[in-house]
Design a protein around this motif. Sequence first.
Motif, short mmCIF file in Angstrom:
data_model
loop_
_atom_site.label_atom_id
_atom_site.label_comp_id
_atom_site.label_asym_id
_atom_site.label_seq_id
_atom_site.Cartn_x
_atom_site.Cartn_y
_atom_site.Cartn_z
N ILE A 242 -1.96 -6.39 -4.31
CA ILE A 242 -2.34 -5.71 -5.55
C ILE A 242 -2.36 -6.64 -6.75
O ILE A 242 -3.03 -6.37 -7.75
N ALA A 243 -1.63 -7.75 -6.67
CA ALA A 243 -1.62 -8.70 -7.80
C ALA A 243 -2.80 -9.67 -7.73
O ALA A 243 -3.05 -10.40 -8.71
N GLY A 244 -3.51 -9.70 -6.63
CA GLY A 244 -4.65 -10.60 -6.50
C GLY A 244 -4.27 -12.07 -6.46
O GLY A 244 -5.05 -12.93 -6.85
N GLU A 245 -3.07 -12.36 -5.94
CA GLU A 245 -2.62 -13.75 -5.92
C GLU A 245 -3.37 -14.59 -4.88
O GLU A 245 -3.55 -15.78 -5.06
N GLY A 246 -3.81 -13.94 -3.81
CA GLY A 246 -4.48 -14.69 -2.75
C GLY A 246 -5.93 -14.30 -2.55
O GLY A 246 -6.56 -14.74 -1.59
N GLY A 247 -6.49 -13.49 -3.44
CA GLY A 247 -7.86 -13.04 -3.30
C GLY A 247 -8.12 -11.84 -4.20
O GLY A 247 -7.40 -11.64 -5.18
N PRO A 248 -9.11 -11.02 -3.86
CA PRO A 248 -9.40 -9.84 -4.68
C PRO A 248 -8.22 -8.89 -4.71
O PRO A 248 -7.61 -8.64 -3.67
N PRO A 249 -7.88 -8.35 -5.88
CA PRO A 249 -6.68 -7.50 -5.98
C PRO A 249 -6.89 -6.11 -5.39
O PRO A 249 -7.94 -5.48 -5.56
N GLY A 250 -5.88 -5.66 -4.66
CA GLY A 250 -5.82 -4.27 -4.22
C GLY A 250 -6.92 -3.82 -3.30
O GLY A 250 -7.47 -2.73 -3.48
N THR A 251 -7.27 -4.62 -2.28
CA THR A 251 -8.24 -4.13 -1.31
C THR A 251 -7.62 -2.95 -0.55
O THR A 251 -6.41 -2.89 -0.32
N ILE A 252 -8.47 -2.01 -0.16
CA ILE A 252 -8.02 -0.71 0.36
C ILE A 252 -7.99 -0.73 1.89
O ILE A 252 -8.93 -1.19 2.54
N ARG A 253 -6.92 -0.18 2.43
CA ARG A 253 -6.81 0.05 3.87
C ARG A 253 -6.44 1.53 4.05
O ARG A 253 -5.45 2.00 3.50
N PHE A 254 -7.26 2.24 4.81
CA PHE A 254 -7.07 3.69 4.98
C PHE A 254 -7.17 4.05 6.45
O PHE A 254 -8.01 3.50 7.17
N GLY A 255 -6.32 4.99 6.91
CA GLY A 255 -6.39 5.37 8.31
C GLY A 255 -5.78 6.71 8.62
O GLY A 255 -5.00 7.26 7.84
N VAL A 256 -6.16 7.23 9.79
CA VAL A 256 -5.67 8.52 10.28
C VAL A 256 -5.29 8.37 11.75
O VAL A 256 -5.98 7.70 12.52
N GLU A 257 -4.20 9.02 12.11
CA GLU A 257 -3.79 9.12 13.52
C GLU A 257 -3.58 10.58 13.85
O GLU A 257 -2.93 11.31 13.11
N ARG A 258 -4.13 11.01 14.98
CA ARG A 258 -3.98 12.39 15.44
C ARG A 258 -3.61 12.41 16.91
O ARG A 258 -4.34 11.91 17.76
N TRP A 259 -2.43 12.97 17.21
CA TRP A 259 -2.02 13.16 18.59
C TRP A 259 -2.57 14.50 19.08
O TRP A 259 -2.13 15.55 18.65
N LEU A 260 -3.57 14.43 19.96
CA LEU A 260 -4.22 15.64 20.46
C LEU A 260 -3.33 16.37 21.46
O LEU A 260 -3.39 17.59 21.58
N THR A 261 -2.53 15.60 22.18
CA THR A 261 -1.50 16.15 23.06
C THR A 261 -0.28 15.25 22.88
O THR A 261 -0.30 14.31 22.09
N LYS A 262 0.78 15.51 23.61
CA LYS A 262 1.95 14.63 23.53
C LYS A 262 1.66 13.24 24.07
O LYS A 262 2.38 12.29 23.77
N LYS A 263 0.58 13.12 24.85
CA LYS A 263 0.28 11.85 25.50
C LYS A 263 -0.90 11.10 24.89
O LYS A 263 -0.95 9.87 24.98
N PHE A 264 -1.85 11.80 24.28
CA PHE A 264 -3.10 11.16 23.88
C PHE A 264 -3.33 11.26 22.38
O PHE A 264 -3.22 12.34 21.80
N ALA A 265 -3.70 10.10 21.79
CA ALA A 265 -3.96 10.03 20.35
C ALA A 265 -5.32 9.39 20.10
O ALA A 265 -5.79 8.56 20.88
N ILE A 266 -5.94 9.78 19.00
CA ILE A 266 -7.13 9.10 18.51
C ILE A 266 -6.82 8.60 17.11
O ILE A 266 -6.03 9.20 16.37
N ARG A 267 -7.44 7.47 16.74
CA ARG A 267 -7.17 6.86 15.45
C ARG A 267 -8.47 6.33 14.86
O ARG A 267 -9.39 5.94 15.59
N GLY A 268 -8.52 6.28 13.55
CA GLY A 268 -9.68 5.72 12.88
C GLY A 268 -9.29 5.28 11.49
O GLY A 268 -8.29 5.73 10.92
#
Length: 323
Positions: A242-268
């Motif tokens: 966020i301070a932009g010390e090593g490049g452009p400040p505050g690049t965004i990373r966004f994601g979702v995780e959904r466990w469809l069952t206790k065993k299987f998940a999808i992510r994006g």
Amino acid sequence: MPGRIAMPGKPKRSRVVAPFISTLAVFVCMLVLGSMLMPGVAMPAYACVGARPLAMGGAFVAVADDSSAVYWNPAGLAQLKSKELSLTYTLNNRDTFNYDEFLVYAEPDTGKGAGGISWIKEHYLLRVDDAGELYYSSNWFTYSYARRPSRDFYVGANIRYEKHSLYRPNVVEATGNRWGIDLGMLYKATPRLSLGLLVQDINGSPVAWSDGSETLTAVNIRPGIAYRPDNATTVALDLYDIAGEGGPPGTIRFGVERWLTKKFAIRGGYYQIDETSGSITAGVGYRSEKDNFEFDYVFLGPGLRAGDKGLGNTHQIGVSLRF
């Protein structure tokens, strides 16, 4: 659960899950085949580590609930319930995608704090010049420690030794090393909302090269927020540097995780690289019935604009054992 009798008029769970598994298998095959038909990365592609976090777009600072917390936020290690051994392996683009392997062993807090040791291997083709191909590589060896000073507050730290090298085939041109220190904090504001902060390389130690030169290392401040609308879903957002010390400040990373069952998940997710470049990420996860084994897969896509390599159609897998 095993032994449960299906109620009349209700489909058995296996009949519901089977089509979903088939769909996921087709989806993964399409990603793999599609990326094989598309050109690979011509120049280095830079991302972070861990198949599960990267499938969530690299938004994991406020999640940090598995052994990959040693990289994303060491404070999260205090959330572990069991010992964990995990490996992430990059399947393709190994000469151009920066991180090849990530190996970690972590232990939960049994009274004196949680801890972990990890190794990250970085390697890629830096450039091609009149003398031929020049490669860059580094190995990171990290010890991580975490405590939970209060019910909802977690703190952690890393101390890391890094070994760097510049080399051409059969010739090492220069070697270097440095020590790095990271600090992490995690606060659970509510049972469903958590806030995280990672201050990476807080000591700012440069890489000291064998030819007497130095490469400066910027302090990287990375805040994150995660919200769980229900027990099976996590939505997370991180800001990188966020301070932009090593490049452009505050690049965004966004994601979702959904466990469809206790065993299987999808992510994006969406992994922003700089002001003009970013990639869609996608993945799946499988967890055993007793939660002692997990397999994760992630596809790191090309850029969203024409001509943008993004993360280069890179595939990674992760395997975790808990005991």
